[in-house]
Design an enzyme around this catalytic site. Sequence first.
Site, PDB file in Angstrom:
ATOM      1  N   CYS A 121      -3.668   4.937 -13.497  1.00 16.89           N
ATOM      2  CA  CYS A 121      -2.247   5.325 -13.527  1.00 16.89           C
ATOM      3  C   CYS A 121      -1.785   5.738 -14.927  1.00 16.89           C
ATOM      4  O   CYS A 121      -0.782   6.431 -15.072  1.00 16.89           O
ATOM      5  CB  CYS A 121      -1.376   4.191 -13.015  1.00 16.89           C
ATOM      6  SG  CYS A 121      -1.770   3.768 -11.321  1.00 16.89           S
ATOM      7  N   HIS A 270       5.910   6.378 -14.629  1.00 14.89           N
ATOM      8  CA  HIS A 270       4.887   6.359 -13.578  1.00 14.89           C
ATOM      9  C   HIS A 270       5.514   5.816 -12.292  1.00 14.89           C
ATOM     10  O   HIS A 270       6.348   4.913 -12.321  1.00 14.89           O
ATOM     11  CB  HIS A 270       3.713   5.481 -14.020  1.00 14.89           C
ATOM     12  CG  HIS A 270       2.729   5.229 -12.930  1.00 14.89           C
ATOM     13  ND1 HIS A 270       2.138   6.259 -12.231  1.00 14.89           N
ATOM     14  CD2 HIS A 270       2.261   4.078 -12.386  1.00 14.89           C
ATOM     15  CE1 HIS A 270       1.324   5.735 -11.316  1.00 14.89           C
ATOM     16  NE2 HIS A 270       1.386   4.418 -11.392  1.00 14.89           N
ATOM     17  N   ASN A 300       2.511   6.689  -4.577  1.00 13.09           N
ATOM     18  CA  ASN A 300       1.882   6.593  -5.904  1.00 13.09           C
ATOM     19  C   ASN A 300       0.712   7.582  -5.952  1.00 13.09           C
ATOM     20  O   ASN A 300      -0.289   7.389  -5.269  1.00 13.09           O
ATOM     21  CB  ASN A 300       1.403   5.161  -6.132  1.00 13.09           C
ATOM     22  CG  ASN A 300       0.793   4.951  -7.510  1.00 13.09           C
ATOM     23  OD1 ASN A 300       0.533   5.907  -8.238  1.00 13.09           O
ATOM     24  ND2 ASN A 300       0.547   3.695  -7.859  1.00 13.09           N
TER      25      ASN A 300
HETATM   26  O1  UT7 Z   1       0.004   2.048  -9.999  1.00 11.80           O
HETATM   27  C1  UT7 Z   1      -0.852   0.964 -10.105  1.00 11.80           C
HETATM   28  C2  UT7 Z   1      -0.203  -0.275 -10.114  1.00 11.80           C
HETATM   29  N1  UT7 Z   1       0.166  -0.790  -8.830  1.00 11.80           N
HETATM   30  C3  UT7 Z   1       1.325  -1.407  -8.774  1.00 11.80           C
HETATM   31  O2  UT7 Z   1       2.054  -1.362  -9.724  1.00 11.80           O
HETATM   32  C4  UT7 Z   1       1.668  -2.248  -7.537  1.00 11.80           C
HETATM   33  C5  UT7 Z   1       2.383  -3.504  -7.966  1.00 11.80           C
HETATM   34  N2  UT7 Z   1       2.669  -4.415  -6.879  1.00 11.80           N
HETATM   35  C6  UT7 Z   1       3.556  -4.123  -5.914  1.00 11.80           C
HETATM   36  O3  UT7 Z   1       4.147  -3.065  -5.916  1.00 11.80           O
HETATM   37  C7  UT7 Z   1       3.830  -5.163  -4.862  1.00 11.80           C
HETATM   38  O4  UT7 Z   1       3.158  -6.360  -5.196  1.00 11.80           O
HETATM   39  C8  UT7 Z   1       3.421  -4.715  -3.428  1.00 11.80           C
HETATM   40  C9  UT7 Z   1       4.382  -3.649  -2.936  1.00 11.80           C
HETATM   41  C10 UT7 Z   1       2.017  -4.169  -3.443  1.00 11.80           C
HETATM   42  C11 UT7 Z   1       3.465  -5.888  -2.468  1.00 11.80           C
HETATM   43  O5  UT7 Z   1       4.752  -6.473  -2.476  1.00 11.80           O
HETATM   44  P1  UT7 Z   1       4.915  -8.055  -2.582  1.00 11.80           P
HETATM   45  O6  UT7 Z   1       6.342  -8.310  -2.502  1.00 11.80           O
HETATM   46  O7  UT7 Z   1       4.199  -8.496  -3.835  1.00 11.80           O
HETATM   47  O8  UT7 Z   1       4.185  -8.553  -1.265  1.00 11.80           O
HETATM   48  P2  UT7 Z   1       2.904  -9.500  -1.078  1.00 11.80           P
HETATM   49  O9  UT7 Z   1       1.667  -8.770  -1.450  1.00 11.80           O
HETATM   50  O10 UT7 Z   1       3.148 -10.822  -1.738  1.00 11.80           O
HETATM   51  O11 UT7 Z   1       2.931  -9.717   0.474  1.00 11.80           O
HETATM   52  C12 UT7 Z   1       4.016 -10.391   1.123  1.00 11.80           C
HETATM   53  C13 UT7 Z   1       3.774 -10.331   2.608  1.00 11.80           C
HETATM   54  C14 UT7 Z   1       2.378 -10.815   2.994  1.00 11.80           C
HETATM   55  O12 UT7 Z   1       2.498 -11.498   4.221  1.00 11.80           O
HETATM   56  P3  UT7 Z   1       2.513 -13.108   4.253  1.00 11.80           P
HETATM   57  O13 UT7 Z   1       1.218 -13.529   3.626  1.00 11.80           O
HETATM   58  O14 UT7 Z   1       3.708 -13.506   3.464  1.00 11.80           O
HETATM   59  O15 UT7 Z   1       2.617 -13.400   5.711  1.00 11.80           O
HETATM   60  C15 UT7 Z   1       1.624  -9.523   3.217  1.00 11.80           C
HETATM   61  O16 UT7 Z   1       0.560  -9.662   4.129  1.00 11.80           O
HETATM   62  O17 UT7 Z   1       3.877  -8.977   3.070  1.00 11.80           O
HETATM   63  C16 UT7 Z   1       2.699  -8.649   3.805  1.00 11.80           C
HETATM   64  N3  UT7 Z   1       2.406  -7.217   3.605  1.00 11.80           N
HETATM   65  C17 UT7 Z   1       2.881  -6.276   4.428  1.00 11.80           C
HETATM   66  N4  UT7 Z   1       3.634  -6.331   5.526  1.00 11.80           N
HETATM   67  C18 UT7 Z   1       3.935  -5.177   6.133  1.00 11.80           C
HETATM   68  C19 UT7 Z   1       1.702  -6.647   2.625  1.00 11.80           C
HETATM   69  N5  UT7 Z   1       1.684  -5.313   2.787  1.00 11.80           N
HETATM   70  C20 UT7 Z   1       2.410  -5.051   3.901  1.00 11.80           C
HETATM   71  C21 UT7 Z   1       2.751  -3.868   4.576  1.00 11.80           C
HETATM   72  N6  UT7 Z   1       3.517  -3.972   5.688  1.00 11.80           N
HETATM   73  N7  UT7 Z   1       2.371  -2.649   4.154  1.00 11.80           N
END
Ligand code: UT7
Length: 343
Positions: A121, A270, A300
């Site tokens: 990125c 970004h 992204n």
């Molecule tokens: O450019 C490179 C750098 N990348 C980034 O900067 C990404 C940085 N991180 C993020 O943007 C966020 O962490 C995410 C958008 C990837 C995820 O958001 P989050 O609020 O951190 O969610 P999480 O990973 O903690 O997941 C929370 C819940 C989980 O379910 P449980 O375990 O609480 O039941 C996931 O399984 O959301 C679930 N989940 C989804 N649900 C529906 C994860 N992805 C999805 C999805 N749809 N696409």
Amino acid sequence: MPNAVITGTGGYVPPRVVTNDDLVQQYGIDTSHEWIHRRTGINERRFADEGVGSAEMGEKAARLALEAAGLEPQDLDMILFATLSPEFCFPGSGVLLQERLGLCEGPRARFVPAMDIRNQCSGFLYGLGTATSMVQSGACRHVLLVGGETHSAALDLTTRGRTVSSLFGDGAGAVVVSASDEDRGIRGWWLGADGRYAEVLCQKVWDIRRRPFIPQNEEGVGQVEPDMMWAHMEGKRVFRAAVERMCEAVLTACTAQGITGDDVDLWLFHQANMRINQYVANTLGIPDDKLLHNIDRYGNTTAATIPLLLDEAVRSGRLQPGMKVAMVAFGSGFTWGSAILDW
Ligand code: UT7
């Protein structure tokens, strides 16, 4: 020492739009528009058709950038290609782009150096720093810098991979960085990395420390387990580090230039997550109308986010001569960077 000026920009995204609802309906992923939009700001992304790779999309963006700069491919002294999704393990997309631009055939062949940049990125800003140095040192008059990605081929488009696969899209952006006597251009660039977090966001595919690097079955066919094949991301750790490092990268750039955030007319961040960018903007007091987004439409696109934003700003007239522009990125590595330009 000449100044390094961006003399042309170009952008290309493939025509196929994949909405958040399409991820549910076409791919059968257990997700929803509400979840993706609320957590990331993404509404849709573009996926390239089978057969299309990063160099092909990069060529389209590059030709537009060259046209805007009033140059032909033969005027280039160097090609830089920032991508984490090259066509092959090796060689990189840079040489494929050189060939596609017609630089390898006929009486006007120019076998200019073509270099790939592997900083995910932050790849565009690592490339911009390299291009600026090449121009300011006098080694090159015109450097083509492309950021291009074909994520769609390497996403786990199932419920198992939804945390990563709902974030990324395909596309390419390009700039030409040229030597100039005019008192404007790329005023400075600042890059950083912290290799302790290399495996917090990575896509391994293989491990070269293994013998052989990809395990084989009895017929000699390579077998890649899902954990190795698909990208791995500890989202919350990446999120926190992105906010911290992007704020730091902006402050470093402004301090080095003797300016404050108020002096900047346009911010190009970004595009990894709208919420990351809002945190950074709120922390630094950056008003909404100075911050551009395309994550809602493209997701992204990794090395392509900033050049795509820049090209949109130029072509829409939002970016005008004399404006001060700041760019900042963070990503896998961890790596990060910032740059300040007078347009
Ligand atoms: O450019 C490179 C750098 N990348 C980034 O900067 C990404 C940085 N991180 C993020 O943007 C966020 O962490 C995410 C958008 C990837 C995820 O958001 P989050 O609020 O951190 O969610 P999480 O990973 O903690 O997941 C929370 C819940 C989980 O379910 P449980 O375990 O609480 O039941 C996931 O399984 O959301 C679930 N989940 C989804 N649900 C529906 C994860 N992805 C999805 C999805 N749809 N696409």
